[in-house]
Write an enzyme that holds these catalytic residues in place. Structure first.
Site, PDB file in Angstrom:
ATOM      1  CE  LYS A 188      44.940 -38.579   5.281  1.00  0.00           C
ATOM      2  NZ  LYS A 188      45.055 -38.257   6.731  1.00  0.00           N
TER       3      LYS A 188
ATOM      4  CB  SER B  31      44.390 -35.945   9.985  1.00  0.00           C
ATOM      5  OG  SER B  31      45.613 -35.265  10.041  1.00  0.00           O
TER       6      SER B  31
ATOM      7  CB  SER C   7      46.357 -34.325   6.687  1.00  0.00           C
ATOM      8  OG  SER C   7      46.057 -35.579   7.311  1.00  0.00           O
TER       9      SER C   7
END
Length: 448
Positions: A81, A180, A156
């Site tokens: 990420k 997330s 996210s």
């Protein structure tokens, strides 16, 4: 053949590389090609590192041929990420304010993965500083779901989920503050692991509350998650335990597609019963107070308060920073006090005599992209469904146990902090329906 090898688990890829059955160079080349295809169809990446990954793969191959000691992920392509710092590779946090930022040093998670031989092929798309649910920023469009590109991949960490589900990588490292990891993992039909706060190194390298934000992982294989937890852990994580004799409580109604999963638990000696308790969102305001204050203190003071940087932020991010600025010391102290009370409630009422509780990971199907902003209850439902585990200091795992309407459905297991061994033991028993669907899916973006 390489496309088939990309579908293998990370631990299996590492095993085959160590036995000289496959070349890390060929595997990484295949992963990079898949990443480009995935990017064009799903928008899962912010950066793809052809030069760095190729150089690392060639070095990994030399190490194998030279008989040098190999790490747990030696030669295996992984994705990170884009809130994890990577030396020499652009790291944006999903924000235009950091569009050209290249860290000089690796973050703690990146350093550990590289030490174990993992090869970072790219940085996955995320919402700006992980402060929103849709994985869409000024740097790129909303990440599409590999099962149905007309739908969102969630957030996210939507880029990580899409990259794993579409077969670019078998493992992606991500962060979770209020769902997330787990929400996009469930929407894309993969495992998503959110460990106890403090168990794994670091978190969001751009700044987030260490009491709420955890570093976890997504994979298509449970063993990969165990291995990642061991590599990223501050201590030695407990091994999975035999679940016989454990008790699990069911919170709220579950869809009928979970019946097989519950039956498997019971056949293995797990006591399953319906809890007469429904989760409320009474904790949600305090969760937001703590989270927004920390983010404003660590990031907002140098971004939202600077006119040039402020103009580069999304309106939703500016609003969160502005909210954090207005939180008074008294209000913050009260929020922390109520969090302590909620943790006690989690132990005594939500869990009580149970070793774990089960819910549906996310109450909706992945929303269509066009409806994402119009669906007002989407963001609130995600945090309400999953953020309570972070707020209570627990650990959790989503398992892709079913497919309905050609879309994956995740079962959510949650337990008290430090009980990862219980979650992993129970998850071993559960069906993984989405895996069979994965065999029909590739980065063409369809599971049909």
């Amino acid at each position: 053949m390489m496309r088939e090898l990309l579908q293998a688990s990370a631990w299996r890829q590492a095993e085959m590389i160590a036995r000289k059955e496959i070349s890390p160079v060929e595997l990484v080349f295949a992963s990079l090609a898949a990443a480009e295809e995935c990017q064009s169809k799903l928008g899962a990446f912010i950066s793809i590192d052809h030069v760095g990954a190729t150089e690392a793969a060639r070095k990994a191959e030399v190490d194998v041929l030279s008989g040098r000691p190999l790490g747990a992920f030696h030669g295996v392509p992984v994705a990170l990420k884009d809130d994890q710092f990577t030396a020499g590779l652009r790291t944006t946090g999903g924000s235009l304010a950091f569009e050209h930022y290249t860290p000089e040093a690796d973050g703690p998670a990146t350093a550990r993965l590289r030490r174990e031989g993992a090869i970072i092929v790219g940085k996955t798309a995320m919402s700006e500083f992980a402060m929103a649910v849709p994985t869409a920023t000024a740097l790129g469009p909303e990440v599409r779901n590999p099962w149905d590109p007309s739908r969102t991949a969630g957030g996210s960490s939507g880029g990580s989920a899409a990259a794993v589900a579409s077969g670019v990588v078998s493992l992606s490292i991500a962060t979770d503050t209020g769902g997330s990891i787990r929400a996009p993992a469930a929407m894309c039909g993969v495992f998503g692991f959110s460990p106890t706060p403090g168990l794994t190194v670091g978190g969001n390298d751009f700044g987030a509350s260490p009491d709420l934000t955890v570093l976890g992982a997504m994979s298509r294989d449970l063993k990969d998650l165990r291995l990642a937890a061991k590599v990223l852990s501050e201590g030695e994580p407990n091994a999975a335990i035999r679940p016989m004799g454990l008790t699990v409580g069911v919170l709220g109604p579950l869809p009928s597609c979970f019946d097989e999963a519950l039956a498997k638990l019971e056949r293995a000696g797990v006591t399953v019963f319906q809890k007469r308790l429904s989760l409320s969102d009474c904790w949600l305001e305090d969760f937001g107070t703590i989270s927004d204050h920390v983010r404003w203190k660590k990031l907002g003071t140098r971004l939202a308060d600077d006119p040039t940087n402020r103009s580069k932020l999304l309106a939703t991010t500016r609003a969160r920073f502005d909210r954090g600025r207005l939180i008074t010391p008294k209000r913050l102290a009260e929020a922390w006090e109520r969090r302590a009370a909620f943790r006690a409630f989690f132990e005594s009422a939500i869990l009580g005599p149970c070793d774990a509780v089960i819910t549906r990971t996310f109450p909706f199907e992945p929303p269509p992209l066009t409806d994402l902003n119009a669906q007002g209850d989407y963001v609130r439902s995600l945090v309400t469904s999953l953020g309570w585990v972070n707020f209570a200091g627990g650990c959790s795992l989503t398992v892709p146990v079913a497919v309905e309407n050609n879309l994956p459905v995740g079962l959510h297991l949650a337990a008290r902090g430090g009980a990862e061994s219980i979650l992993l033991g129970m998850a071993d028993l559960l069906p993984v329906a989405a895996r069979s669907a994965f065999n029909r899916m590739s980065v063409t973006g369809s599971a049909h």
